[in-house]
Design an enzyme around this catalytic site. Sequence first.
Site, PDB file in Angstrom:
ATOM      1  N   ARG A  70       0.805  -1.227   0.000  1.00 29.71           N
ATOM      2  CA  ARG A  70       0.000   0.000   0.000  1.00 29.71           C
ATOM      3  C   ARG A  70       0.830   1.266   0.000  1.00 29.71           C
ATOM      4  O   ARG A  70       0.628   2.170  -0.806  1.00 29.71           O
ATOM      5  CB  ARG A  70      -0.899   0.043   1.236  1.00 29.71           C
ATOM      6  CG  ARG A  70      -2.244  -0.567   1.046  1.00 29.71           C
ATOM      7  CD  ARG A  70      -2.689  -1.152   2.363  1.00 29.71           C
ATOM      8  NE  ARG A  70      -1.807  -2.265   2.667  1.00 29.71           N
ATOM      9  CZ  ARG A  70      -2.000  -3.504   2.235  1.00 29.71           C
ATOM     10  NH1 ARG A  70      -3.070  -3.795   1.568  1.00 29.71           N
ATOM     11  NH2 ARG A  70      -1.147  -4.463   2.493  1.00 29.71           N
ATOM     12  N   THR A  71       1.763   1.357   0.954  1.00 31.07           N
ATOM     13  CA  THR A  71       2.446   2.634   1.130  1.00 31.07           C
ATOM     14  C   THR A  71       3.247   2.985  -0.122  1.00 31.07           C
ATOM     15  O   THR A  71       3.151   4.083  -0.658  1.00 31.07           O
ATOM     16  CB  THR A  71       3.336   2.593   2.393  1.00 31.07           C
ATOM     17  OG1 THR A  71       2.520   2.206   3.485  1.00 31.07           O
ATOM     18  CG2 THR A  71       3.960   3.948   2.673  1.00 31.07           C
ATOM     19  N   LYS A  99      27.087  -1.764   1.774  1.00 31.04           N
ATOM     20  CA  LYS A  99      28.547  -1.580   1.788  1.00 31.04           C
ATOM     21  C   LYS A  99      28.987  -0.802   3.008  1.00 31.04           C
ATOM     22  O   LYS A  99      30.155  -0.464   3.142  1.00 31.04           O
ATOM     23  CB  LYS A  99      28.985  -0.815   0.533  1.00 31.04           C
ATOM     24  CG  LYS A  99      28.658  -1.504  -0.765  1.00 31.04           C
ATOM     25  CD  LYS A  99      29.195  -0.661  -1.920  1.00 31.04           C
ATOM     26  CE  LYS A  99      28.726  -1.203  -3.259  1.00 31.04           C
ATOM     27  NZ  LYS A  99      28.968  -0.254  -4.339  1.00 31.04           N
ATOM     28  N   ARG A 120      11.208   3.744   3.947  1.00 38.19           N
ATOM     29  CA  ARG A 120      10.765   2.808   4.993  1.00 38.19           C
ATOM     30  C   ARG A 120      11.942   1.918   5.360  1.00 38.19           C
ATOM     31  O   ARG A 120      12.670   1.451   4.478  1.00 38.19           O
ATOM     32  CB  ARG A 120       9.608   1.940   4.481  1.00 38.19           C
ATOM     33  CG  ARG A 120       9.306   0.781   5.393  1.00 38.19           C
ATOM     34  CD  ARG A 120       8.098  -0.002   4.970  1.00 38.19           C
ATOM     35  NE  ARG A 120       6.878   0.753   5.217  1.00 38.19           N
ATOM     36  CZ  ARG A 120       5.653   0.234   5.085  1.00 38.19           C
ATOM     37  NH1 ARG A 120       5.504  -1.022   4.711  1.00 38.19           N
ATOM     38  NH2 ARG A 120       4.586   0.964   5.325  1.00 38.19           N
ATOM     39  N   HIS A 148       4.496   6.069  11.525  1.00 40.80           N
ATOM     40  CA  HIS A 148       4.057   5.938  10.126  1.00 40.80           C
ATOM     41  C   HIS A 148       3.081   7.099   9.884  1.00 40.80           C
ATOM     42  O   HIS A 148       1.867   6.906   9.776  1.00 40.80           O
ATOM     43  CB  HIS A 148       3.376   4.579   9.952  1.00 40.80           C
ATOM     44  CG  HIS A 148       3.119   4.165   8.542  1.00 40.80           C
ATOM     45  ND1 HIS A 148       3.271   5.022   7.468  1.00 40.80           N
ATOM     46  CD2 HIS A 148       2.715   2.978   8.025  1.00 40.80           C
ATOM     47  CE1 HIS A 148       2.964   4.366   6.359  1.00 40.80           C
ATOM     48  NE2 HIS A 148       2.635   3.126   6.676  1.00 40.80           N
TER      49      HIS A 148
END
Length: 319
Positions: A70-71, A99, A120, A148
Site C-alpha cells: 500500500r504505502t 557496503k 521505509r 508511520h
Amino acid sequence: MRRLFKHNSKQTALLSFTHLLDAQQIATNDLTKIFFLAEQYQHEAERGVRRRHDCEGYILATLFFEPSTRTRFSFETAMLRLGGEVISLEQGLSSSLKKGESFADMGRVMSGYADMIVMRHPDAGSVAAFSERALVPVINGGDGANQHPTQALADLYTIQHEKGRLDNLTIGIIGDPKHSRTAHSLISLISKYPGNRFILISHPSLRLDTRAFKQNGCEIEEVENLTQVIQELDVLYVTRIQEERFSHPEEYQEIKGRYSIRRQNLVDAKTDIILMHPLPRVNEIHPEIDNLPQAKYFEQADCAVFVRMALLSLLKERA
Ligand code: NCD
C-alpha cells in the site's frame, strides 16, 4: 459537491514541516491544508480526471528496506497522477547501505537525484538519520515500530469522512498497540483534537508504553477483552500482530490469532461504529465483516492515494 474540509484562502500553502518524520509534527493547520486538497483530488478522480500536472518535472524516490504494498504503490500512484516521475528501490537489497554507507550520507546523495523521498526501514529513527543531511523533503514511510505519519493522515481523513468529526471520539485500538507504528502515529495525530479517548485492547505483553502520550494529556485506558468495551467505541482500529517485531518467535505463536473480529463481536456495538485497519490483515478481521456497512478498511486504503497526492503537491514547494 459538499466539502467536508474548509480552507482559509488567506493562509499560505506552505506546510509547517519540510521532512515528515513523526505525526506529532503535523499541526492541525497542516491537516486542514492537506485534507482540503485531498478532497479536491478525490472529487476530480470521481469525475474521471486521471492525471494532473502539479508535480510535472519532479521526481519522487521511494526507498523501501521493508515489505510494502500500500504505502509504496499509493505514493507512486499519487506521484504519477500528479504528472511527476518515480524512481524506486524495493527491499533495499541493492543499495550501498550494504557496503556500510551511513543513512546521513545516503540522504545527502539521494537529494541530488530526487526532489522528494519516501523511505521505509526496519530501524526506529533510521528515516530521521537519513533526513539529517538531505536537501529535499524526506517522508517517513514507516521506521520500525516507531512511526508511520502518512498512514495517520489517511486514517484521520477516513474518520472525518465517516464520522463527520475528529474530536470527542472513543477509539479502540485492538491487536498489537506496542509494535504498531500506525497506532502510535494515529494516537499522536488525533490527540491534537479535543475530547478523544483511547482504549487499547491487547494481550498484556503487547501493551504500549503510554507515558509519553499521557504526558501530552492523552486519555488512554488498557484492557484485555473487547467485550467489556465494545459498546463505548466510535471507532475500532484493528492492527495486525507484528510478527516481524518479536524477538522470540514462540511469543508470537502464543499470541497470534487471539483476536479475530467476527459479526458476533459487534452485536453490542454502537450502530454507527466504524472498523478500520491499516492493512495488510492476516486473520484479525474475518472476511464475513467485509460487506457490513461498518467496514471501512478498503475505503481507508483507497483514500490514501488522495491524501498522499495532497502531501506531495504541498511538499514540492519545499523541494
Ligand atoms: C502497516 C505498516 O506497514 O506499518 N501497513 C501499512 O503501511 N498500511 C501495518 C502493518 O504492517 O501491519
